[in-house]
Motif scaffolding. Structure first.
Motif, PDB file in Angstrom:
ATOM      1  N   GLY A 131      21.865  -6.143  20.942  1.00  0.00           N
ATOM      2  CA  GLY A 131      21.413  -6.195  22.285  1.00  0.00           C
ATOM      3  C   GLY A 131      22.409  -6.090  23.379  1.00  0.00           C
ATOM      4  N   GLU A 132      22.100  -6.098  24.592  1.00  0.00           N
ATOM      5  CA  GLU A 132      22.942  -5.659  25.670  1.00  0.00           C
ATOM      6  C   GLU A 132      23.721  -7.078  26.371  1.00  0.00           C
ATOM      7  N   ALA A 133      24.821  -6.766  26.968  1.00  0.00           N
ATOM      8  CA  ALA A 133      25.552  -7.891  27.701  1.00  0.00           C
ATOM      9  C   ALA A 133      25.044  -7.750  29.069  1.00  0.00           C
ATOM     10  N   LYS A 134      24.075  -8.622  29.625  1.00  0.00           N
ATOM     11  CA  LYS A 134      23.346  -8.509  30.786  1.00  0.00           C
ATOM     12  C   LYS A 134      23.840  -9.828  31.678  1.00  0.00           C
ATOM     13  N   THR A 135      22.725 -10.931  31.048  1.00  0.00           N
ATOM     14  CA  THR A 135      22.940 -12.187  31.788  1.00  0.00           C
ATOM     15  C   THR A 135      23.429 -13.126  30.884  1.00  0.00           C
ATOM     16  N   LEU A 136      24.390 -14.121  31.570  1.00  0.00           N
ATOM     17  CA  LEU A 136      25.165 -15.075  31.024  1.00  0.00           C
ATOM     18  C   LEU A 136      24.344 -16.232  30.558  1.00  0.00           C
ATOM     19  N   ASP A 137      24.373 -16.605  29.195  1.00  0.00           N
ATOM     20  CA  ASP A 137      23.427 -17.717  28.581  1.00  0.00           C
ATOM     21  C   ASP A 137      24.016 -19.240  28.828  1.00  0.00           C
ATOM     22  N   LEU A 138      23.960 -19.678  30.153  1.00  0.00           N
ATOM     23  CA  LEU A 138      24.874 -20.756  30.245  1.00  0.00           C
ATOM     24  C   LEU A 138      24.535 -21.983  29.507  1.00  0.00           C
ATOM     25  N   GLU A 139      23.250 -22.021  29.084  1.00  0.00           N
ATOM     26  CA  GLU A 139      23.113 -23.093  27.987  1.00  0.00           C
ATOM     27  C   GLU A 139      23.822 -22.998  26.793  1.00  0.00           C
ATOM     28  N   ALA A 140      23.710 -21.794  26.198  1.00  0.00           N
ATOM     29  CA  ALA A 140      24.731 -21.549  25.078  1.00  0.00           C
ATOM     30  C   ALA A 140      25.861 -21.611  25.076  1.00  0.00           C
ATOM     31  N   ILE A 141      26.693 -21.370  26.392  1.00  0.00           N
ATOM     32  CA  ILE A 141      28.020 -21.518  26.615  1.00  0.00           C
ATOM     33  C   ILE A 141      28.165 -23.220  26.657  1.00  0.00           C
ATOM     34  N   CYS A 142      27.328 -23.889  27.109  1.00  0.00           N
ATOM     35  CA  CYS A 142      27.569 -25.207  26.914  1.00  0.00           C
ATOM     36  C   CYS A 142      27.691 -25.996  25.529  1.00  0.00           C
ATOM     37  N   VAL A 143      26.996 -25.530  24.808  1.00  0.00           N
ATOM     38  CA  VAL A 143      27.060 -25.728  23.299  1.00  0.00           C
ATOM     39  C   VAL A 143      28.442 -25.374  22.733  1.00  0.00           C
ATOM     40  N   PHE A 144      28.773 -24.077  22.904  1.00  0.00           N
ATOM     41  CA  PHE A 144      30.204 -23.707  22.740  1.00  0.00           C
ATOM     42  C   PHE A 144      31.236 -24.708  23.419  1.00  0.00           C
ATOM     43  N   ALA A 145      31.207 -24.990  24.459  1.00  0.00           N
ATOM     44  CA  ALA A 145      32.029 -25.895  25.377  1.00  0.00           C
ATOM     45  C   ALA A 145      32.214 -27.497  24.370  1.00  0.00           C
ATOM     46  N   ALA A 146      30.806 -27.854  23.881  1.00  0.00           N
ATOM     47  CA  ALA A 146      30.905 -29.036  23.187  1.00  0.00           C
ATOM     48  C   ALA A 146      31.600 -28.836  21.784  1.00  0.00           C
ATOM     49  N   THR A 147      31.124 -27.749  21.105  1.00  0.00           N
ATOM     50  CA  THR A 147      31.408 -27.843  19.791  1.00  0.00           C
ATOM     51  C   THR A 147      32.380 -26.603  19.119  1.00  0.00           C
ATOM     52  N   GLY A 148      32.880 -25.842  20.133  1.00  0.00           N
ATOM     53  CA  GLY A 148      34.030 -24.926  19.664  1.00  0.00           C
ATOM     54  C   GLY A 148      33.118 -23.626  19.045  1.00  0.00           C
ATOM     55  N   PHE A 149      31.701 -23.548  18.810  1.00  0.00           N
ATOM     56  CA  PHE A 149      31.053 -22.465  18.277  1.00  0.00           C
ATOM     57  C   PHE A 149      29.700 -22.289  19.054  1.00  0.00           C
ATOM     58  N   PHE A 150      29.463 -21.068  18.811  1.00  0.00           N
ATOM     59  CA  PHE A 150      27.833 -20.835  19.512  1.00  0.00           C
ATOM     60  C   PHE A 150      26.799 -21.027  18.306  1.00  0.00           C
ATOM     61  N   LEU A 151      25.819 -21.535  18.529  1.00  0.00           N
ATOM     62  CA  LEU A 151      24.821 -22.137  17.555  1.00  0.00           C
ATOM     63  C   LEU A 151      23.674 -21.007  17.404  1.00  0.00           C
ATOM     64  N   ASP A 152      23.274 -21.061  16.067  1.00  0.00           N
ATOM     65  CA  ASP A 152      22.379 -20.207  15.611  1.00  0.00           C
ATOM     66  C   ASP A 152      22.416 -18.704  16.036  1.00  0.00           C
ATOM     67  N   ARG A 153      21.291 -18.156  16.798  1.00  0.00           N
ATOM     68  CA  ARG A 153      21.356 -16.940  17.389  1.00  0.00           C
ATOM     69  C   ARG A 153      22.250 -16.748  18.579  1.00  0.00           C
ATOM     70  N   ASP A 154      22.620 -17.750  19.059  1.00  0.00           N
ATOM     71  CA  ASP A 154      23.320 -17.739  20.538  1.00  0.00           C
ATOM     72  C   ASP A 154      24.573 -16.684  20.637  1.00  0.00           C
ATOM     73  N   SER A 155      24.572 -16.036  21.740  1.00  0.00           N
ATOM     74  CA  SER A 155      25.751 -15.284  22.192  1.00  0.00           C
ATOM     75  C   SER A 155      26.147 -15.692  23.446  1.00  0.00           C
ATOM     76  N   TYR A 156      26.929 -14.960  24.218  1.00  0.00           N
ATOM     77  CA  TYR A 156      27.533 -15.250  25.644  1.00  0.00           C
ATOM     78  C   TYR A 156      26.315 -14.938  26.675  1.00  0.00           C
ATOM     79  N   TYR A 157      25.423 -13.713  25.980  1.00  0.00           N
ATOM     80  CA  TYR A 157      24.411 -13.430  27.058  1.00  0.00           C
ATOM     81  C   TYR A 157      22.936 -13.708  26.517  1.00  0.00           C
ATOM     82  N   LYS A 158      22.093 -13.883  27.188  1.00  0.00           N
ATOM     83  CA  LYS A 158      20.623 -14.169  27.048  1.00  0.00           C
ATOM     84  C   LYS A 158      20.032 -12.894  26.217  1.00  0.00           C
ATOM     85  N   GLU A 159      20.305 -11.609  26.702  1.00  0.00           N
ATOM     86  CA  GLU A 159      19.898 -10.529  25.855  1.00  0.00           C
ATOM     87  C   GLU A 159      20.448 -10.035  24.451  1.00  0.00           C
TER      88      GLU A 159
END
Length: 457
Positions: free
Chosen positions: A16-44
């Motif tokens: 996928g393309e890096a377009k829109t920041l996935d702020l909810e996913a970044i919050c999970v990263f902030a709590a745990t130190g890793f992204f969960l499941d399929r999440d990345s920095y971007y919604k797309e």
């Protein structure tokens, strides 16, 4: 094109393309130190799931079809414990031989069981090995265990010292390797990349043995709600919930972060669906969502120097674990029995997690037998005038020059101003400096990672 992901992937595959920041996913990263499941920095963008065959479109920007080929399960095959140990020995040594035959192996050693198990197998197979360990400058020292094991095995050994402030000269190079999907104080190996390139042909790494070959410390009939709480306790870092909740609020996201994270973990556990064993279900969760999204991310640092091999990541090892009764996995019994069987001399060395006891005597690590060691250890701590360094962030964040470099990234990066409010950054930096450095080291490290990400993106 078609693409097949391993049961535990060595690296994350993002489409996928890096377009829109996935702020909810970044919050999970902030709590745990890793992204969960399929999440990345971007919604797309999304990360391909483990153990799945994908059919991707020609641009590799999305997948047209996804078919899981393996599902974690608990199908214990009853047999004597000694037979299970023999099966493990055969499988483990077969995998290591396939991965490293004819190559000079670079072997990191510690005081734990995973690297010791590898040392036993490599010695038994007659492999050419160069071993090494780390020591923190002014603190925790794994080299004494590595030296002892290497001497018994006849492996050449090299000791490395993790020094203060190495991070600041390598932080952008490290971000090029892990793409900011992990914070930067965990991969201490970054300090020694040039050394690794001259040590051998391939790394043999023991990651994930401690998860596969142990129970999760819960009753097998633990409820789903209980499992969610256990996982939260395991994955949420100190100070992580506070930082994630602050970011969630500052970004104006709906609901509250903690409830959303709990609901998401519950949904993922229900998808795994191993009702026979809560231990097996939690192990599966960690292997599906923690190993590939946290443990694997910093493997890229080793791989920047030499190819890597991970025997515990092998698909056959995952399948084997599903057949082993939980009572045999509890307490690392299989690895302990294997080491005793193949190399009793290594079993007699101190087990760091049970020091000063070894694999024959660790059951005595309780009152009153461990009282003399605990008293001596406490006296040493009380009479030592210098702080004892236990964690890498202490070497990278504390002290005048480290603090200045940290503040430059947190407060003097224009790109970071648009991502995280200054008030949030100042508050967690102040808590780290003035209240509790240990508790708030993770939030500060995550903020540093997000600062580097905002610059690189």
């Amino acid at each position: 094109m078609t693409f097949k992901t391993p049961i535990i992937p060595l690296k994350q595959t993002i489409i996928g393309e890096a377009k829109t920041l996935d702020l909810e996913a970044i919050c999970v990263f902030a709590a745990t130190g890793f992204f969960l499941d399929r999440d990345s920095y971007y919604k797309e963008q999304q990360v391909l799931r483990p153990a799945t065959r994908y059919r991707l479109d020609d641009s590799k920007a999305s997948f047209l079809e996804a078919n899981p080929y393996f599902k974690w399960h608990y199908s214990p095959k009853e047999r004597p414990f000694e037979q299970v140990v023999d099966e493990f020995a055969t499988l483990f040594e077969t995998i290591i031989q396939e991965q490293s035959q004819g190559k000079k192996v670079i072997l990191p050693l510690s005081g734990g069981l995973d690297s010791r198990t590898q040392a036993v197998a490599l010695k038994h197979l007659g492999m050419d090995v160069q071993a090494f360990s780390y020591a923190f400058d002014g603190g925790h020292d794994e080299t004494r265990y590595g030296k002892q094991m290497s001497k018994i095995c006849g492996f050449p050994f090299q000791a490395f010292q993790v020094t203060k402030g190495y991070l600041w000269d390598s932080i952008e190079s490290l971000s090029d390797l892990n793409h900011c999907y992990s914070e930067f104080t965990h991969p201490r190996q970054m300090a020694f990349l040039d050394c690794y390139r001259h040590m051998g042909d391939i790394f043999n790494l023991g990651h994930w043995g401690d998860v596969l070959f142990d129970d999760m410390g819960v009753p097998d009939d633990l409820s789903l709600e209980g499992q969610v709480q256990v996982i939260l306790k395991k994955i949420v870092k100190k100070g992580g919930m506070a930082l994630a909740s602050s970011l969630w609020k500052s970004w104006g996201l709906d609901g509250d972060f903690e409830s959303c994270l709990q609901a998401r973990i519950s949904a993922l556990l229900q998808e795994i669906d191993i009702p026979e064993s809560a231990n097996a279900q939690i192990r599966a969760f960690k292997s599906m969502f923690w190993a590939p999204r946290w443990t694997s991310v910093n493997l890229s640092v080793f791989e920047a120097a030499k190819p890597i091999a991970l025997p515990y990541y092998d698909n056959r090892m995952c399948e084997f674990i599903c057949s082993v009764p939980e009572r045999y996995l509890a307490g690392r019994q299989i690895q302990i029995a294997y080491i005793k069987k193949r190399m009793p001399a290594l079993a007699k060395l101190t087990w760091e997690a049970q020091r000063p006891f070894n694999l024959y005597t660790y059951s005595y690590n309780k009152m009153p037998w461990n009282l003399p060691y605990r008293l001596v250890n406490k006296i040493k701590r009380l009479t030592n005038s210098q702080p004892y360094i236990q964690r890498n962030w202490e070497l990278q964040f504390l002290g005048g020059s480290n603090d200045q470099a940290l503040k430059n990234w947190l407060f003097k990066s224009p790109s970071f101003d648009t991502l995280v409010e200054k008030e949030v950054r100042e508050r967690f930096y102040r808590l780290f400096k003035e209240e509790n450095a240990v508790f708030y080291s993770h939030p500060v490290s995550i903020l540093l990672t997000l600062s580097v990400f905002s610059k690189k993106s």
